[in-house]
Write an enzyme that holds these catalytic residues in place. Sequence first.
Site, PDB file in Angstrom:
ATOM      1  N   GLU A  40     -29.564 -38.340 -33.096  1.00  0.00           N
ATOM      2  CA  GLU A  40     -29.654 -38.443 -32.023  1.00  0.00           C
ATOM      3  C   GLU A  40     -29.946 -37.570 -30.379  1.00  0.00           C
ATOM      4  O   GLU A  40     -28.976 -37.290 -31.001  1.00  0.00           O
ATOM      5  CB  GLU A  40     -28.620 -39.985 -31.984  1.00  0.00           C
ATOM      6  CG  GLU A  40     -27.974 -41.076 -32.634  1.00  0.00           C
ATOM      7  CD  GLU A  40     -26.723 -41.473 -33.260  1.00  0.00           C
ATOM      8  OE1 GLU A  40     -26.715 -41.822 -32.158  1.00  0.00           O
ATOM      9  OE2 GLU A  40     -26.253 -41.763 -34.311  1.00  0.00           O
TER      10      GLU A  40
ATOM     11  N   HIS B 186     -31.738 -43.261 -30.462  1.00  0.00           N
ATOM     12  CA  HIS B 186     -30.672 -43.402 -31.177  1.00  0.00           C
ATOM     13  C   HIS B 186     -31.591 -43.021 -32.652  1.00  0.00           C
ATOM     14  O   HIS B 186     -31.840 -44.088 -33.338  1.00  0.00           O
ATOM     15  CB  HIS B 186     -30.260 -44.629 -30.965  1.00  0.00           C
ATOM     16  CG  HIS B 186     -28.970 -44.666 -32.082  1.00  0.00           C
ATOM     17  ND1 HIS B 186     -28.654 -45.032 -33.880  1.00  0.00           N
ATOM     18  CD2 HIS B 186     -27.045 -45.130 -31.901  1.00  0.00           C
ATOM     19  CE1 HIS B 186     -27.710 -45.189 -33.890  1.00  0.00           C
ATOM     20  NE2 HIS B 186     -26.725 -45.212 -33.217  1.00  0.00           N
TER      21      HIS B 186
HETATM   22  O1  TA6 Z   1     -24.431 -43.688 -32.647  1.00  0.00           O
HETATM   23  C1  TA6 Z   1     -23.425 -43.341 -33.981  1.00  0.00           C
HETATM   24  C2  TA6 Z   1     -22.827 -45.136 -34.049  1.00  0.00           C
HETATM   25  O2  TA6 Z   1     -21.780 -45.151 -32.510  1.00  0.00           O
HETATM   26  C3  TA6 Z   1     -21.677 -45.610 -35.088  1.00  0.00           C
HETATM   27  O3  TA6 Z   1     -20.571 -45.391 -34.323  1.00  0.00           O
HETATM   28  C4  TA6 Z   1     -22.332 -47.137 -35.337  1.00  0.00           C
HETATM   29  O4  TA6 Z   1     -22.032 -47.645 -34.711  1.00  0.00           O
HETATM   30  C5  TA6 Z   1     -23.851 -46.699 -35.233  1.00  0.00           C
HETATM   31  O5  TA6 Z   1     -23.568 -46.008 -33.171  1.00  0.00           O
HETATM   32  C6  TA6 Z   1     -24.354 -48.117 -35.178  1.00  0.00           C
HETATM   33  O6  TA6 Z   1     -23.877 -48.928 -33.951  1.00  0.00           O
HETATM   34  P1  TA6 Z   1     -24.411 -50.623 -33.493  1.00  0.00           P
HETATM   35  O7  TA6 Z   1     -23.872 -50.862 -32.646  1.00  0.00           O
HETATM   36  O8  TA6 Z   1     -26.238 -50.475 -33.613  1.00  0.00           O
HETATM   37  O9  TA6 Z   1     -24.254 -51.093 -35.170  1.00  0.00           O
END
Ligand code: TA6
Length: 279
Positions: free
Chosen positions: A255, A155
């Site tokens: 990501e 991510h």
């Molecule tokens: O990768 C995108 C995502 O799924 C968004 O929907 C947002 O929730 C982000 O990840 C961050 O998630 P987190 O649990 O690290 O706040």
Amino acid sequence: MITQKHTKSGFSYIEVINKNCCARVAVQGAHLFHYQQHDKKPLLWLSEKSLFENGRAIRGGIPICWPWFGKHTTDVDLPQHGFARTSMWTLVETAEADESSTELLLQLEDSPESLKLWPYQFRLQLHIVLSSDLQIDLTTKNCTSAPFTISSALHTYFAVDNIDTVSVEGLKNCCYFDALTKKKKTQKGNIRIREEIDRVYQNVPPFLKLNDHERSIQISSKGSSSAVVWNPWIEKSATMVDMSQNAYKSMLCIETTNALDDARSLGPEDKHTLTVKIS
Ligand code: TA6
């Protein structure tokens, strides 16, 4: 040079300095939260409000989302993005082939705690190569006698000069699921960010490019045919304790994933590696 360090709050991390770069990896989550070539700006964005608390994911760097991406499909009480990023990993191997490249191998295996969240034995390894390029390999091994399915993400939070001048190349004509509208759409042209964006692209080519003002960042992947582009923008950032008000202007998540249709099923003793190389 590889050094074990701690933040003031006692959060342990590994610091690597070699001829090409400086990097920091938290043992919790095997979470690379800093990577900077000596003559360049940091590659990865890290929130100045990141909490560095045990059990909470660091906001920035490259969180490891595993064994599921996003919300758990059936149990809303389970942590978003799985448990790998908040678990204590083990540094099992280091290598400094020469003064310009350093490799780290970190490992996470099933535990009584993990089995309560996800009833499978596994071995998860993160191999990090730190040189003038950055490479991350996340390898899952199914250690059970039954198949299991994983979805995952490297991510990556990229640091950008100004979100208004950024573009992402390589996703033209790719279908994506828009997590904001819950609709499937097709990407037209390069991506520019003018509002909150949260998209899971499918059938993604192995090479993407992030154009950021004075620098272009190549993102190549293996073991993945999906990718996520995310920026929380103003309103969503305001709901996040670990995001400063204007921080959305200096970051963009691109990501490398096995997400949605690109989830992977592994049979007994099977392995799968999800790789990103950033240069
Ligand atoms: O990768 C995108 C995502 O799924 C968004 O929907 C947002 O929730 C982000 O990840 C961050 O998630 P987190 O649990 O690290 O706040």
